[in-house]
Design an enzyme around this catalytic site. Structure first.
Site, PDB file in Angstrom:
ATOM      1  N   ASP A  76      -6.497   0.370 -25.591  1.00 36.14           N
ATOM      2  CA  ASP A  76      -6.895   0.195 -24.193  1.00 36.14           C
ATOM      3  C   ASP A  76      -7.437   1.480 -23.607  1.00 36.14           C
ATOM      4  OD1 ASP A  76      -6.444  -2.365 -23.494  1.00 36.14           O
ATOM      5  OD2 ASP A  76      -4.375  -2.067 -22.905  1.00 36.14           O
TER       6      ASP A  76
ATOM      7  N   GLU B  32       2.378  -7.056   8.449  1.00 32.30           N
ATOM      8  CA  GLU B  32       2.499  -5.604   8.262  1.00 32.30           C
ATOM      9  C   GLU B  32       3.520  -5.275   7.188  1.00 32.30           C
ATOM     10  OE1 GLU B  32      -0.378  -5.435  10.486  1.00 32.30           O
ATOM     11  OE2 GLU B  32       0.456  -3.445  10.177  1.00 32.30           O
TER      12      GLU B  32
ATOM     13  N   ARG C 195      -0.731  -9.453 -20.801  1.00 29.35           N
ATOM     14  CA  ARG C 195      -1.654  -9.241 -21.921  1.00 29.35           C
ATOM     15  C   ARG C 195      -1.055  -8.330 -22.990  1.00 29.35           C
ATOM     16  NH1 ARG C 195      -4.531  -4.406 -21.853  1.00 29.35           N
ATOM     17  NH2 ARG C 195      -6.222  -5.201 -23.157  1.00 29.35           N
TER      18      ARG C 195
ATOM     19  N   PRO D 260       0.828  -1.210   0.000  1.00 29.50           N
ATOM     20  CA  PRO D 260       0.000   0.000   0.000  1.00 29.50           C
ATOM     21  C   PRO D 260       0.865   1.263   0.000  1.00 29.50           C
ATOM     22  CG  PRO D 260      -0.668  -1.517   1.752  1.00 29.50           C
ATOM     23  CD  PRO D 260       0.630  -2.023   1.214  1.00 29.50           C
TER      24      PRO D 260
HETATM   25  C1  LIG Z   1       4.889  -5.596   1.472  1.00 31.54           C
HETATM   26  O1  LIG Z   1       4.191  -4.945   2.511  1.00 31.54           O
HETATM   27  C2  LIG Z   1       2.818  -5.068   2.559  1.00 31.54           C
HETATM   28  C3  LIG Z   1       2.103  -5.674   1.515  1.00 31.54           C
HETATM   29  C4  LIG Z   1       0.709  -5.756   1.645  1.00 31.54           C
HETATM   30  C5  LIG Z   1      -0.105  -6.361   0.516  1.00 31.54           C
HETATM   31  O2  LIG Z   1      -0.268  -5.399  -0.532  1.00 31.54           O
HETATM   32  C6  LIG Z   1      -1.337  -4.508  -0.404  1.00 31.54           C
HETATM   33  O3  LIG Z   1      -2.066  -4.495   0.577  1.00 31.54           O
HETATM   34  C7  LIG Z   1      -1.545  -3.546  -1.512  1.00 31.54           C
HETATM   35  C8  LIG Z   1      -0.799  -3.465  -2.675  1.00 31.54           C
HETATM   36  N1  LIG Z   1      -1.335  -2.453  -3.416  1.00 31.54           N
HETATM   37  N2  LIG Z   1      -2.357  -1.911  -2.737  1.00 31.54           N
HETATM   38  C9  LIG Z   1      -2.513  -2.569  -1.552  1.00 31.54           C
HETATM   39  C10 LIG Z   1       0.048  -5.277   2.782  1.00 31.54           C
HETATM   40  C11 LIG Z   1       0.802  -4.673   3.794  1.00 31.54           C
HETATM   41  C12 LIG Z   1       0.133  -4.162   4.986  1.00 31.54           C
HETATM   42  C13 LIG Z   1      -0.859  -4.886   5.633  1.00 31.54           C
HETATM   43  C14 LIG Z   1      -1.460  -4.352   6.767  1.00 31.54           C
HETATM   44  C15 LIG Z   1      -1.078  -3.096   7.228  1.00 31.54           C
HETATM   45  N3  LIG Z   1      -0.137  -2.379   6.568  1.00 31.54           N
HETATM   46  C16 LIG Z   1       0.456  -2.890   5.481  1.00 31.54           C
HETATM   47  C17 LIG Z   1       2.184  -4.557   3.698  1.00 31.54           C
END
Ligand SMILES: COc1cc(COC(=O)c2cn[nH]c2)cc(-c2cccnc2)c1
Length: 243
Positions: A173, A115, A158, A88
Site C-alpha cells: 500500500d 455540533e 480491506r 474533526p
Molecule cells: C462527533 O462530533 C462531530 C462529528 C462530526 C462529523 O465528523 C467530521 O466532521 C469529521 C471527522 N473527521 N474529519 C471530519 C462533525 C462535528 C462538527 C460539526 C460542525 C461543527 N463542529 C463539529 C462534530
C-alpha cells in the site's frame, strides 16, 4: 470482525453492503449491524439533540439517548469493542490506525451530527474502562460522522485476511513504506502519443524497482515533505539519498 454503527441516518451506511465490503460480509469475514439512534429516544418527537450549555451556534446530541444506545448495542455481543467517534477534533486516522484496528474483534462506530455529542458520553464510557477513540479522517468539517465511518470501515476491512483477492496489494500500500505510491501504467504502450516509461518494459526488475522507488521519493518530496521528514533514519539507503 463485528462492526456496529449507531446513526440517525442508517441509509447512509448502505454502501457498506456493496462490492468488496458486501462480499466480505457475505463471506462471513465481517458482521455488520447498523442501528438507528432514534430507537433509544423516549419522547414523541424522538429528539436526539438540544441547545448547547454556554450558548453558541447549533445543537448538541443528548447524552441520555447515546448512553442507552451504547449500552444496548455493546450488550449485543460479549466481545470487547473499540468505540470509535469520528470528529474533526479527533486524533488523525492513518493507515497505521487502520492496520491496528484490523486486528480488533469488534468496532462500534458512533455517528455524531450537529455540533457533536455531549462529552459526558465519551467520559462515561472511558470511566467504565471501555476503549473510546475520537478520530479525524481529515482537517475539514462534515455534517455527520457517517461518511467518515464509510472511509474508516473500507480502510480497515480491506486489510482483513481473505478480503482482498491479492494480499500483496495491501502489503505494498501507499504509506506501507512511508512513501506515496509513484505513477502506474498499463496497456497500450502508447496512448494519445504518450508512451509508457521504457524501464517498465525492460524486464530488468532491479532497474524497475529502483525507478519506482525514485518516483515514490520524488512524489513524496514534492507533495508530502512531512512524510519524508517523518521517515525513520534507516528508512532511506544510500541510493535513496543519492536521488
Ligand atoms: C462527533 O462530533 C462531530 C462529528 C462530526 C462529523 O465528523 C467530521 O466532521 C469529521 C471527522 N473527521 N474529519 C471530519 C462533525 C462535528 C462538527 C460539526 C460542525 C461543527 N463542529 C463539529 C462534530
Amino acid at each position: 470482525m463485528r462492526i456496529d454503527v449507531i446513526t440517525i441516518f442508517p441509509g447512509y451506511l448502505a454502501p457498506l453492503r456493496e462490492a468488496l465490503l458486501g462480499r466480505a460480509i457475505s463471506a462471513g469475514l465481517v458482521d455488520l449491524a447498523v442501528h438507528d439512534l432514534r430507537t433509544w429516544t423516549r419522547d414523541v418527537h424522538q429528539a436526539v439533540d438540544d441547545a448547547p450549555y454556554g450558548g453558541g451556534p447549533g445543537m448538541v446530541m443528548r447524552p441520555q439517548v447515546w448512553g442507552e444506545a451504547l449500552d444496548a448495542v455493546l450488550a449485543l455481543d460479549e466481545r470487547p469493542a473499540r468505540i470509535v467517534v469520528p470528529t474533526p477534533a479527533g486524533r488523525p486516522f492513518t493507515q497505521a490506525t487502520a492496520q491496528a484496528w484490523s486486528g480488533d474483534e469488534r468496532l462500534l462506530f458512533t455517528c455524531g451530527r450537529y455540533e457533536g455529542i455531549d462529552q459526558r458520553v465519551v467520559d462515561d464510557a472511558r470511566r467504565r474502562d471501555l476503549t473510546v477513540d475520537e478520530v479525524s479522517i481529515g482537517d475539514y468539517v462534515l455534517v455527520g460522522g457517517e461518511v467518515a465511518v464509510l472511509v474508516m470501515v473500507e480502510a480497515v476491512v480491506r486489510l482483513l485476511p481473505g478480503v482482498l483477492g491479492n494480499p500483496a496489494s495491501a502489503e505494498q500500500d501507499s504509506f506501507s513504506d512511508g512513501l506515496l505510491e509513484g505513477p502506474a501504467f498499463t496497456r497500450p504502450e502508447v496512448w494519445r502519443g504518450l508512451a509508457v516509461p521504457d524501464v517498465l518494459r525492460s524486464g530488468n526488475h532491479a532497474k524497475i524497482a529502483r525507478w519506482r522507488r525514485d518516483r515514490a521519493l520524488e512524489r513524496t518530496a514534492e507533495r508530502r515533505p512531512d512524510l519524508l521528514a517523518a521517515l525513520p533514519e534507516d528508512a532511506l539507503d544510500d541510493a535513496d539519498r543519492a536521488f
